[in-house]
Design an enzyme around this catalytic site. Structure first.
Site, short mmCIF file in Angstrom:
data_model
loop_
_atom_site.label_atom_id
_atom_site.label_comp_id
_atom_site.label_asym_id
_atom_site.label_seq_id
_atom_site.Cartn_x
_atom_site.Cartn_y
_atom_site.Cartn_z
N ASP A 103 -6.95 1.81 -8.04
CA ASP A 103 -5.62 2.12 -7.49
C ASP A 103 -4.55 1.22 -8.08
O ASP A 103 -4.85 0.15 -8.58
CB ASP A 103 -5.65 2.03 -5.95
CG ASP A 103 -6.02 0.65 -5.43
OD1 ASP A 103 -7.03 0.09 -5.88
OD2 ASP A 103 -5.31 0.15 -4.55
N GLU B 48 0.86 -1.19 0.00
CA GLU B 48 0.00 0.00 0.00
C GLU B 48 0.89 1.24 0.00
O GLU B 48 1.84 1.32 0.78
CB GLU B 48 -0.90 0.04 1.23
CG GLU B 48 -1.93 -1.05 1.29
CD GLU B 48 -3.20 -0.75 0.54
OE1 GLU B 48 -3.32 0.36 -0.05
OE2 GLU B 48 -4.11 -1.61 0.56
N HIS C 6 -3.65 -2.78 -8.42
CA HIS C 6 -4.93 -3.36 -7.99
C HIS C 6 -5.95 -3.29 -9.13
O HIS C 6 -6.75 -4.20 -9.32
CB HIS C 6 -5.42 -2.61 -6.76
CG HIS C 6 -6.40 -3.37 -5.93
ND1 HIS C 6 -6.97 -2.82 -4.81
CD2 HIS C 6 -6.90 -4.62 -6.02
CE1 HIS C 6 -7.80 -3.70 -4.27
NE2 HIS C 6 -7.77 -4.80 -4.98
#
Length: 182
Positions: free
Chosen positions: A170, A124, A160
């Protein structure tokens, strides 16, 4: 005394080389959002995500780039990624690489694999829909990808959005610069 000083010099030199070769990772392991794997996982994909804190301390006034806020948000939803890269470039490891982190959701790799969490590592990157990653985040990401890829020899490095088209968008405002590979 001279030999001790020489030993310290060599040790510090080697330590510096080790830090140049790999990223510095802060272990901040969470107790949620993953399943422990007893056997060695067959990891073939690296999935890049974006995240920001939209909820803490309140939804009306969140601290957008708060690492603790993002972790609280993950906890609320029962999800986690293996790594989180903060705005200052700090890499936080949230889940051990051999454990199955819940980061991909309903998704599919280009080869048809649908159990993406089971065969991937998730990273992330803290940014928003309007503010993309900054240069220090890209530098940390590059080091982390290189380190992980040397270990796992990923078949895929994807966003993603690649594995959940129509459902996920994203990483946001991401400049590829050769990060993705299919």
């Amino acid at each position: 005394m001279r030999s001790f000083a020489f030993f310290v010099f060599i040790f510090i030199s080697l330590l510096g080389k080790a830090q140049e070769n790999g990223p510095t990772v802060v272990r901040k392991l969470v107790s949620f959002g993953y399943k422990t794997s007893e056997s060695k996982r067959a990891v073939k994909a690296l999935i890049l995500h974006s995240t920001f804190n939209a909820s803490f301390p309140t939804a009306q006034q969140p601290d957008t780039f708060s690492v603790e806020g993002v972790i609280q948000q993950f906890k609320q939803y029962g999800v986690a990624a293996h790594y989180l890269i903060g705005r200052d470039g700090t890499i936080y490891q949230l889940v051990e690489n051999n454990n199955v982190a819940y980061h991909a959701g309903k998704s599919e790799l280009p080869d048809g694999t649908t159990a993406v969490n089971a065969c991937s590592i998730g990273i992330e990157i803290m940014c928003t829909y309007t503010v993309g990653p900054n240069e220090v985040q890209y530098a940390s990401l590059r080091k982390l990808i290189d380190q992980l890829d040397s270990q796992y020899k990923f078949k895929y490095i994807l966003g993603h959005f690649d594995i959940a088209p129509g459902r996920k968008t994203d990483p946001w405002h991401f400049v590829d610069n050769g990060y993705f590979r299919k």
